[in-house]
Motif scaffolding. Structure first.
Motif, PDB file in Angstrom:
ATOM      1  N   ASP A 211       0.831  -1.211   0.000  1.00  0.00           N
ATOM      2  CA  ASP A 211       0.000   0.000   0.000  1.00  0.00           C
ATOM      3  C   ASP A 211       0.861   1.255   0.000  1.00  0.00           C
ATOM      4  N   LEU A 212       2.026   1.193   0.672  1.00  0.00           N
ATOM      5  CA  LEU A 212       2.896   2.368   0.742  1.00  0.00           C
ATOM      6  C   LEU A 212       3.614   2.612  -0.578  1.00  0.00           C
ATOM      7  N   ASP A 213       3.581   1.627  -1.493  1.00  0.00           N
ATOM      8  CA  ASP A 213       4.111   1.860  -2.841  1.00  0.00           C
ATOM      9  C   ASP A 213       3.094   2.543  -3.738  1.00  0.00           C
ATOM     10  N   ASP A 214       1.848   2.640  -3.274  1.00  0.00           N
ATOM     11  CA  ASP A 214       0.746   3.164  -4.087  1.00  0.00           C
ATOM     12  C   ASP A 214       0.623   4.669  -3.860  1.00  0.00           C
ATOM     13  N   VAL A 215       1.042   5.468  -4.851  1.00  0.00           N
ATOM     14  CA  VAL A 215       0.993   6.927  -4.695  1.00  0.00           C
ATOM     15  C   VAL A 215      -0.442   7.457  -4.717  1.00  0.00           C
ATOM     16  N   GLU A 216      -1.391   6.591  -5.137  1.00  0.00           N
ATOM     17  CA  GLU A 216      -2.792   7.002  -5.166  1.00  0.00           C
ATOM     18  C   GLU A 216      -3.498   6.772  -3.827  1.00  0.00           C
ATOM     19  N   LEU A 217      -2.792   6.144  -2.837  1.00  0.00           N
ATOM     20  CA  LEU A 217      -3.432   5.845  -1.555  1.00  0.00           C
ATOM     21  C   LEU A 217      -3.965   7.099  -0.864  1.00  0.00           C
ATOM     22  N   PRO A 218      -3.205   8.207  -0.739  1.00  0.00           N
ATOM     23  CA  PRO A 218      -3.759   9.403  -0.068  1.00  0.00           C
ATOM     24  C   PRO A 218      -5.020   9.923  -0.749  1.00  0.00           C
ATOM     25  N   ARG A 219      -5.043   9.886  -2.091  1.00  0.00           N
ATOM     26  CA  ARG A 219      -6.236  10.390  -2.782  1.00  0.00           C
ATOM     27  C   ARG A 219      -7.438   9.501  -2.493  1.00  0.00           C
ATOM     28  N   ARG A 220      -7.239   8.171  -2.461  1.00  0.00           N
ATOM     29  CA  ARG A 220      -8.369   7.286  -2.206  1.00  0.00           C
ATOM     30  C   ARG A 220      -8.890   7.439  -0.783  1.00  0.00           C
ATOM     31  N   VAL A 221      -7.958   7.574   0.199  1.00  0.00           N
ATOM     32  CA  VAL A 221      -8.400   7.753   1.584  1.00  0.00           C
ATOM     33  C   VAL A 221      -9.190   9.046   1.725  1.00  0.00           C
ATOM     34  N   ALA A 222      -8.669  10.119   1.103  1.00  0.00           N
ATOM     35  CA  ALA A 222      -9.388  11.394   1.167  1.00  0.00           C
ATOM     36  C   ALA A 222     -10.765  11.278   0.516  1.00  0.00           C
ATOM     37  N   GLY A 223     -10.864  10.515  -0.575  1.00  0.00           N
ATOM     38  CA  GLY A 223     -12.157  10.335  -1.227  1.00  0.00           C
ATOM     39  C   GLY A 223     -13.146   9.598  -0.334  1.00  0.00           C
ATOM     40  N   GLU A 224     -12.673   8.529   0.353  1.00  0.00           N
ATOM     41  CA  GLU A 224     -13.553   7.800   1.268  1.00  0.00           C
ATOM     42  C   GLU A 224     -14.027   8.696   2.409  1.00  0.00           C
ATOM     43  N   LEU A 225     -13.092   9.499   2.980  1.00  0.00           N
ATOM     44  CA  LEU A 225     -13.472  10.393   4.080  1.00  0.00           C
ATOM     45  C   LEU A 225     -14.508  11.412   3.620  1.00  0.00           C
ATOM     46  N   ALA A 226     -14.279  11.972   2.417  1.00  0.00           N
ATOM     47  CA  ALA A 226     -15.217  12.974   1.913  1.00  0.00           C
ATOM     48  C   ALA A 226     -16.577  12.348   1.602  1.00  0.00           C
ATOM     49  N   ALA A 227     -16.571  11.116   1.053  1.00  0.00           N
ATOM     50  CA  ALA A 227     -17.833  10.473   0.696  1.00  0.00           C
ATOM     51  C   ALA A 227     -18.695  10.189   1.923  1.00  0.00           C
ATOM     52  N   HIS A 228     -18.072   9.900   3.076  1.00  0.00           N
ATOM     53  CA  HIS A 228     -18.836   9.593   4.284  1.00  0.00           C
ATOM     54  C   HIS A 228     -18.892  10.764   5.253  1.00  0.00           C
ATOM     55  N   GLY A 229     -18.248  11.890   4.888  1.00  0.00           N
ATOM     56  CA  GLY A 229     -18.295  13.055   5.757  1.00  0.00           C
ATOM     57  C   GLY A 229     -17.587  12.843   7.088  1.00  0.00           C
ATOM     58  N   VAL A 230     -16.484  12.105   7.081  1.00  0.00           N
ATOM     59  CA  VAL A 230     -15.760  11.773   8.310  1.00  0.00           C
ATOM     60  C   VAL A 230     -14.539  12.677   8.429  1.00  0.00           C
ATOM     61  N   SER A 231     -14.296  13.193   9.624  1.00  0.00           N
ATOM     62  CA  SER A 231     -13.120  14.005   9.873  1.00  0.00           C
ATOM     63  C   SER A 231     -11.878  13.126   9.815  1.00  0.00           C
ATOM     64  N   PRO A 232     -10.776  13.607   9.214  1.00  0.00           N
ATOM     65  CA  PRO A 232      -9.546  12.798   9.166  1.00  0.00           C
ATOM     66  C   PRO A 232      -9.035  12.398  10.540  1.00  0.00           C
TER      67      PRO A 232
END
Length: 791
Positions: free
Chosen positions: A629-650
């Motif tokens: 997962d740490l090799d995946d440069v898209e991981l931060p974008r996906r986590v941010a997308g999940e947080l935004a989709a559910h309205g959860v604070s980081p």
């Protein structure tokens, strides 16, 4: 497409290609020569145009100077007779072609203007020409009132200097056309000025070629890439789909006037027009040549293809198993030679096939059957009686790869021949073959397990004697793997694979002989099935996948309240039932599904965090991410997308990483972690203290929490060394500004010691086992009440 048509097509295509390339080459050479000649002519024309302007300027200045000597004009100036003055100026202006005549006093003020645009006393706009006219007539081309004028200023003396006469002669399309007719100037001349917005604007144009568009303007196109100054060298440019060669020359001007330049050019298309008739004639000749070439190619192809087709038919018959070569008509040309060579080839093929059949089934070094032949013979023997007992022995030489790397294949080939000679007498009626570069296989029909083991020990004993060559003594390190039929399989391929698995288990151990054991086989078919089941589970919905998150509470030691949990993945397999995480998480790592598994965990954890956030529960969920997962440069974008989709604070989630996960690609991992931290997501190092990271990397990591591995907590109550290590780790974490969590807390005494040492959080069975989401929430609420905290 048959051979005859292909041959004819080839001839025609070659003719078209040669003619086409010739036409393109001639066109390019002609065009290049025309452009070069045009550039040379333009350079000469620019100088000639400049000389024409100088000569014209001298004549105009002389004509205006004659007016300055007119007695009546000087008298009118002395008497301030405005009517006489204007009449004289108009009359003389018509003679020199001026549309505007002005009288300017010695102070640079306009006294009379035949155009009536200047009031008496207004400043003359080109005072630098007045300053130059004190000694001799001054002239320049100026942009004035949106047009180009030749402005000539001459002094008037009576006998002292009493003023200046200024003549404005339009430099318009007619004048440029006349200049073109009087000399060999190009068919396109433009007069352009630099406008206030930095663009070149056309003031006048001469006559143009019949093939060009009068609306085409060269000056703006020539200015592209050169800023506000037009190039003084010939340049090739394209305007409105046409090619032009153009060159600019700056004209003498007044300082009070915008820059004025003449652009000379000619159309490349117009220059190429005379050659188009030649091109049309060429195309007609090409068409005739194609027709003649097509007929000739078809005739030649027909004479060549018939005997070739006969040979092709013979080749098909040979491919179908008919070795009889049909008689060919004798010919003395190349086709006849081909037919003779074909007959010799058939005879040579028969002999070669016999050799190939032998080589295909035998090893060239030892002369033994190879793996393919061994598998075929083994399968044939098993098919006679699938229930009969038999044993397959795989004999390996563990040191052979090292011997090859050190001494080369020549020595290894002699060694393998020697090993085969040692094994053959012992094998007796057994079928012996060379299975791989460093392995032999021996099939023992009707052999029991004990008989196979005894035979394997004899093989080991025979190969344990070192191989000696010259001054070298080489130890072979033999080992034997055994697979039994029908116990371990009734197919040859299965027995070979399982004997190799047993051999791998025997190599390097104290017991050089091993019998296949399905329980220790890492390549079992059910494990492959489990890989597919995991992939299908990830593709299904959350309810149907059997995957779920359970939550192990984290106790905040200073306050005694449960303020978070670690989300742990569980999988209830539809057939095998509940599986340990180690069984399928490692499988996901091997099969490349770990990123999809992480995405599932993040989605489920963040969705649960959203539910607790909506209920007003101040709880954080920690989830693990892997090295992949740490090799995946898209991981931060996906986590941010999940947080935004559910309205959860980081701040509601924590991502846990192991020390070893960072070490694979530290730069990429640290970059991904920093992007996650910049989003407000907290990071924790899991299993701290047992990994392979260094403090140099720890200093660069944007983490907020250290989780002490359970190995240091398990004996905390009894081990002084473990207490010293834990105290050091807690102090290190606090000095670095991190929270510290102890994992694997199993007893009350360990909890007390951690509280005394100042540890922030505890996690383990003594706090609580992993719980479902509802059970965890009830546990956290009751724990708050017990700790005296308002739920």
């Amino acid at each position: 497409m048959n051979f005859r048509l292909r041959l004819a097509s080839f001839f025609v295509a070659a003719l078209v290609l040669v003619q086409g390339l010739t036409a393109v080459m001639v066109y390019r050479v002609t065009r290049h020569a025309l452009i070069g000649e045009g550039q040379r002519q333009l350079d000469v024309a620019v100088r000639g145009f400049a000389r024409q302007l100088d000569d014209l300027s001298t004549r105009v200045a002389g004509s205006v100077q004659v007016l300055a000597l007119d007695y009546a004009l000087r008298s009118a100036i002395a008497q301030h007779d405005q009517a006489t003055l204007l009449s004289a100026l108009r009359n003389h202006g018509r003679r020199v072609g001026a549309t505007r005549m002005l009288l300017v006093d010695v102070d640079g003020r306009v006294e009379a203007d035949t155009a009536g645009r200047f009031r008496a006393g207004a400043a003359f706009p080109f005072d630098d020409l007045v300053a130059r006219a004190y000694e001799q007539p001054a002239s320049a081309i100026a942009a004035w009132d949106g047009r180009a004028f030749w402005v000539v200023v001459v002094p008037v003396s009576a006998p002292d200097l009493v003023g200046f006469i200024a003549a404005a002669i339009p430099v318009d399309d007619r004048l440029l056309t006349r200049l073109q007719e009087q000399s060999a100037l190009p068919k396109r001349i433009e007069l352009a000025t630099l406008s206030a917005d930095g663009q070149w604007r056309i003031l006048a144009q001469g006559a143009s070629e019949a093939l060009t568009d009068d609306r085409v303007q060269l000056a703006p196109a020539l200015a592209v890439g050169h800023g506000t100054r037009l190039p003084a060298e010939p340049a090739l440019l394209e305007v409105d789909g046409r090619e032009y060669v153009a060159q600019a020359v700056d004209l003498s001007r007044s300082r009070q006037s915008a820059p004025v330049a003449a652009v000379l050019g000619y159309s490349v298309d117009a220059a190429l027009q005379p050659y188009r008739a030649v091109g049309a004639a060429w195309a007609a000749l090409l068409g005739l040549g194609l027709l003649a070439g097509l007929f000739g190619a078809w005739f030649i192809a027909r004479s060549v293809s018939r005997p070739v087709e006969a040979l092709a038919d013979a080749a098909r018959r040979i491919a179908e198993g008919d070795d009889a070569v049909p008689p060919m008509r004798e010919r003395r040309d190349e086709i006849g030679q081909l037919a003779g060579a074909f007959s010799h080839m058939v005879h040579a093929l028969r002999e070669r096939e016999a050799r190939i059949r032998h080589q295909a089934g035998h090893d060239l070094v030892t002369g033994l059957p190879n793996r393919m032949a061994a598998e075929a013979s083994l399968q044939q023997a098993l098919e006679v009686d699938a229930s009969a007992r038999a044993a397959l022995l795989m004999i390996g030489l563990a040191r052979l790869p090292e011997i090859i790397n050190t001494m080369g294949h020549v020595v290894s080939d002699r060694l393998m021949r020697d090993a085969a000679a040692r094994l053959a007498p012992i094998a007796g009626d057994g079928f012996i073959a060379r299975a791989t570069d460093d392995e032999f296989s021996v099939f023992l029909p009707s052999a029991t397990r004990s008989e196979a083991v005894r035979m394997a020990l004899r093989f080991v004993e025979a190969l344990s004697e070192p191989y000696r060559e010259a001054e070298f003594t080489l130890d072979l390190a033999p080992a034997v793997g055994i697979a039994l039929s029908p116990m371990h399989g009734a197919e040859a391929s299965a027995l070979l694979r399982r004997a190799e698995v047993a051999l791998i288990g025997a190599i390097g151990t104290e017991e050089p002989v091993a019998v296949y054991d399905a329980a220790t086989d890492p390549h079992r078919p059910e494990r492959l099935s489990l890989m597919g089941d995991l992939r299908h589970a990830l593709e299904k919905g959350a309810d149907a996948s059997g995957l779920e998150l359970v939550y192990q509470p984290k106790l905040h030691l200073p306050s005694g309240r449960i303020d978070g949990a670690e989300g742990l993945l569980r999988w209830r397999h539809p057939v095998a039932g509940p599986l340990a995480p180690e069984a399928f998480i490692a499988l996901a790592e091997e099969t490349g599904n770990i990123r999809r598994l992480t995405r599932w965990v993040l989605g489920a954890g963040i969705e649960q965090a959203a539910r607790w956030q909506a209920m007003g529960q101040d709880l954080r969920i920690a989830m693990n991410v892997s090295a992949r997962d740490l090799d995946d440069v898209e991981l931060p974008r996906r986590v941010a997308g999940e947080l935004a989709a559910h309205g959860v604070s980081p701040k509601r989630i924590v991502l846990e990483i192991t020390e070893s996960a960072i070490m694979g690609k530290p730069d990429t991992a640290i970059s991904v972690l920093r992007r996650l931290a910049e989003q407000g997501i907290e990071l924790a190092i899991d299993d701290f203290g047992v990994g392979q990271s260094s403090f140099a990397y720890l200093r660069r990591l944007p983490v907020r929490e250290l989780k002490i591995d359970r190995t240091f907590i398990a004996h905390l109550a009894d081990s002084r060394e473990d207490r010293a290590i834990v105290r050091s780790l807690i102090d290190l974490g606090h000095h670095l500004g991190y929270r510290v969590t102890a994992e694997g807390v199993e007893d009350a005494r360990a909890m007390e010691i951690l509280h005394e040492l100042g540890c922030d959080h505890a996690q383990g069975y003594h706090v609580a086992r992993p719980l479902s989401a509802d059970a965890f929430l009830a546990f956290a609420t009751s724990h708050r009440v017990a700790a005296g905290v308002d739920a």
